[in-house]
Scaffold this active site. Structure first.
Site, PDB file in Angstrom:
ATOM      1  CG  ASN A   6      -3.192 -51.910  10.382  1.00  0.00           C
ATOM      2  OD1 ASN A   6      -2.575 -52.752  11.036  1.00  0.00           O
ATOM      3  ND2 ASN A   6      -2.602 -51.057   9.557  1.00  0.00           N
ATOM      4  CG  HIS A  35       3.707 -44.108  13.670  1.00  0.00           C
ATOM      5  ND1 HIS A  35       3.210 -43.047  12.937  1.00  0.00           N
ATOM      6  CD2 HIS A  35       5.048 -44.091  13.514  1.00  0.00           C
ATOM      7  CE1 HIS A  35       4.231 -42.419  12.365  1.00  0.00           C
ATOM      8  NE2 HIS A  35       5.352 -43.024  12.701  1.00  0.00           N
TER       9      HIS A  35
END
Ligand code: GRF
Length: 206
Positions: free
Chosen positions: A15, A109
């Site tokens: 990420n 998440h």
């Protein structure tokens, strides 16, 4: 002046890498001022070093949560950050940290919150039999995976999915949506009403 991001990682850092790519591609107008990992063996540290970004290891083993967070806050505050982005950072943050960066901490998440918070969101969705899952970028507050939701992206759960296959599909969505959420938050074109993050009419939906 470019807005400054601090990135916290514990692992492979895909990420973080996607955020760095968005910046390089001119899609996200920001700079990564510092990358901090609580683990010396985090793959994301190598990515940071290859990109020439300041990469710092702050080992968390054996340190109390409050002491660790105070240490991290001190390090992050050296960089005059606009936003702290958790990207696979596997530690809960204490009030010491949350208060220092109130309203300026994001997390990603791997589930559609509030479904499947905590560890292994992808495995939880699969074993629960969810037909749709995805990822959520949310503000971080003192409750686990419970701060106001900035953005979500959905993916289908297919019959043949394993945890790895589903995780990979969700990860692709994560890489797309995290930069968009950061862009929105840095732009300031939103307000928070209760739990809701509401965009200004001027902010295009991507
Ligand atoms: C991602 O699935 C993210 O949603 C979760 O931890 C994982 C980190 O992966 N919080 P990476 O280190 O960014 O590759």
């Amino acid at each position: 002046m470019k807005k400054k991001l601090g990135i916290l990682i514990s692992g492979r850092g895909s990420n973080f890498e996607a955020i760095a790519s968005s910046i390089r591609a001119g899609k996200l107008n920001a700079e990564i001022a510092v990358v901090i990992s609580n683990r010396a063996d985090a793959g994301g540290l190598d990515i940071a070093r290859e990109l020439g970004l300041p990469a710092i290891v702050l080992p968390s083993k054996g340190v109390s949560r409050e002491d660790y967070d105070a240490r991290m806050v001190e390090e992050l505050q050296k960089h005059g950050l606009d936003l702290v982005c958790l990207a696979g950072f596997m530690r809960l943050l204490s009030p010491v940290f949350i208060r220092a960066f109130e309203g300026r901490i994001l997390n990603i998440h791997p589930s559609l919150l509030p479904a499947f918070p905590g560890l292994d969101g992808q495995a939880q969705a699969l074993s629960h039999g969810a037909r749709i899952s995805g990822c959520t970028v949310h503000f971080v507050n003192e409750d686990l995976d419970a701060g106001p939701i900035v953005m979500q992206a959905a993916v289908m759960v297919e019959d043949g999915d394993t945890v790895d296959v589903l995780s990979e599909r969700i990860l692709k969505a994560e890489h797309r949506v995290y930069s968009l959420a950061i862009e929105l938050v840095l732009s300031g074109n939103y307000r928070i009403e209760g739990r809701r993050v509401i965009r200004s009419a001027s902010h295009p939906l991507k």
